[in-house]
Design a protein around this motif. Structure first.
Motif, PDB file in Angstrom:
ATOM      1  N   LEU A 191       8.087 -33.576   7.492  1.00 38.48           N
ATOM      2  CA  LEU A 191       8.969 -32.420   7.453  1.00 38.48           C
ATOM      3  C   LEU A 191      10.447 -32.781   7.572  1.00 38.48           C
ATOM      4  CD1 LEU A 191       7.044 -29.730   9.536  1.00 38.48           C
ATOM      5  CD2 LEU A 191       7.627 -29.630   7.111  1.00 38.48           C
ATOM      6  N   GLY A 202       2.335 -34.520   7.120  1.00 39.51           N
ATOM      7  CA  GLY A 202       2.129 -33.452   6.160  1.00 39.51           C
ATOM      8  C   GLY A 202       0.892 -33.644   5.308  1.00 39.51           C
ATOM      9  N   VAL A 236       8.777 -33.279   1.548  1.00 39.62           N
ATOM     10  CA  VAL A 236       8.634 -32.469   2.755  1.00 39.62           C
ATOM     11  C   VAL A 236       7.166 -32.411   3.184  1.00 39.62           C
ATOM     12  CG1 VAL A 236       8.896 -30.143   3.705  1.00 39.62           C
ATOM     13  CG2 VAL A 236      10.677 -31.116   2.254  1.00 39.62           C
TER      14      VAL A 236
END
Length: 499
Positions: A274, A167, A270
């Motif tokens: 994820l 991420g 997150v």
């Protein structure tokens, strides 16, 4: 205390095995580049440091095997000792648990100054950060697209063609490390290690503060996280980005009384990885009757995630979609895939069918575990057992790790971080066995420089022994959850003491 066999000697033996495991892990890094420790280019004076002893592959793999076996014995033995002898453990832990916690912090700090071991993922992290500092997109390019670059050249096969699957927050940390490290892989990796250790220790501090009122829970929290030899091997020595995501999620669960802060932390977790978002279902369940607060937490978390991915672009989701369909060699779903191909035909990888099966299995496991926990909370004499956000998150995390087709040992850290926040149950023993078995399956996780005569570690242990073992363990967890969940309400209330 006559009904508590073992006593404190079992805890002491478990801690001794754990300490030996951590020392072996530290020794592997200290020896320097080897079959389990990738070489790091850069100036010799730059950290991390090692003896450059060029140990043989068989020696370091043997040391790693011993570290994992001792670590598994220490972890499982310690958790069982706490469950079977809580009174004696409480007496012993009252004045000594702080030293166990401090030892975990010291071990993590020491490992930051030796080269990472076990896998070569940290080289990928360095390359992705390097791309950002050069104005390139790590979600589109791989290390192979930077010919001649000193940092990208360090990335090992088979990952040289792979773009990032992490991420935007993880990528930002990697870019910061690259900005500081420049052309030096050593210094870039060291900065990443410092951030990783800070996340690991920070999570430990949160867990220790949350459990400090009870010496037994405090010791259990240390064994599950801070002084967990298998997590130290996988998350600290292995230096995986999962540590940062777990830190965010544990902090979010402990900040539930401040919905804005909790939402930010959930979003950050997150935006590191994820799959950490599974933990967010815990607060969502807890707030199901408070729609206003639920909307605030969800809205803030979503805003953080959207802002992060808006900066890096939609290409960040491309690799995630491909990875979600993969099946790791140590997963028992690889056995299922083989059975389907032998019965129906080899014209398909059956990934779609396996994904559906994995989701169904996760639902069944999660439902069974939550059913068991909720009935235990309602049973007479349940005491402090409560089905709150951490409990829901912990059971979902365990169900996910047991059911997912793509599993690696460091993924298990998510469950341990959350399990440390809830009351003890047999679930943590199942989780410990899962981590121990999976860790032995990836001995080592690094692909290059493995001796041909140890190829059976992959062909036999990783691809046969571990998948079958995990299949049996998963079946045992499902049986325990549904059987225990169905019988909890039948337990009689404890007899009131006579006066």
């Amino acid at each position: 205390m006559r009904g508590e066999p073992g006593g404190t000697w079992a805890v002491k033996a478990a801690l001794l095995a754990s300490a030996a495991s951590v020392l072996l892990t530290l020794t592997i890094g200290l020896l320097g580049p080897s079959a389990v420790v990738p070489a790091l280019t850069g100036e010799p004076w730059q950290p991390p440091y090692s003896l450059q002893a060029t140990p043989s592959p068989h020696l370091v793999i043997g040391l790693a095997a011993a570290a994992l076996v001792l670590g598994g014995m220490g972890l499982v033995g310690g958790l069982l000792a706490i469950r079977t002898s809580p009174t004696r453990v409480a007496e012993w832990a009252t004045g000594k648990v702080r030293w166990v916690v401090a030892a975990g912090y010291a071990a993590a700090a020491a490992l930051a100054f030796v080269p990472p071991s076990g896998s070569a993922d940290h080289l990928n992290y360095a390359a992705y950060g390097r791309m950002v500092t050069l104005g390139l997109d790590p979600y589109v390019l791989g290390a192979v697209d930077l010919p001649g670059d000193p940092v990208a050249a360090a990335v090992e096969s088979p990952w040289r063609e792979e773009p990032s699957v992490y991420g935007p927050v993880a990528t930002a940390v990697q870019a910061l490390a690259s900005w500081i490290g420049g052309d030096s892989v050593r210094l870039t990796v060291f900065v990443l290690a410092v951030v990783n250790v800070a996340a690991f220790v920070g999570t430990g501090l949160l867990i220790d503060r949350f459990t400090r009122h009870d010496p037994v829970r405090r010791l259990r929290g240390a064994m599950l996280w801070t002084a967990n030899p298998l997590l130290i091997y996988q998350l600290v020595a292995g230096m995986h980005v999962d540590t940062l995501a777990i830190a965010c999620m544990v902090a979010a669960l402990l900040a539930r009384d401040r919905p804005g802060r909790s939402g930010v932390l959930l979003g950050l977790g997150v935006a590191v990885k994820l799959n950490a978002g599974l933990v967010a279902l815990g607060p969502a369940w807890e707030l199901r009757r408070r729609p206003g607060r639920l909307a605030l937490v969800a809205g803030v978390a979503l805003a953080v995630v959207v802002a992060g991915y808006a900066i890096v672009g939609v290409a960040a989701f491309n690799q995630v979609g491909q990875t979600s369909k993969a099946i790791s060699h140590a997963s028992f779903w690889k056995l299922v895939q083989g059975w389907l191909q032998s019965v129906i035909g080899t014209g398909s990888a059956y990934r779609g069918e396996i994904q559906v099966g994995a989701i169904l299995l996760m639902v069944v496991l999660a439902w069974g575990l939550l059913r068991r926990v909720s009935r235990a909370a309602d049973a007479p004499g349940a005491g402090a057992s409560t089905v709150d956000a951490p409990m829901v998150a912990a059971m979902l995390a365990v169900a996910y790790l047991f059911a997912t087709p793509y599993i690696l040992p460091w993924y298990d850290g998510l469950a341990f971080g959350v399990l440390a926040l809830v009351v003890a149950s047999e679930v943590e023993v199942f989780a410990a066995l899962h981590l121990a078995i999976l860790s032995l399956g990836y001995l080592p996780a690094r692909v290059q420089e493995q001796p041909p005569d140890l190829a059976w570690l992959v062909s036999v242990v990783r691809q046969q022994v571990v998948p079958w073992s995990l299949l049996v363990l998963t079946a045992a967890l499902a049986w325990w959850a549904w059987r225990a969940g169905g019988r909890v309400r039948q337990r009689p209330a404890p007899e009131a003491p006579r006066r």
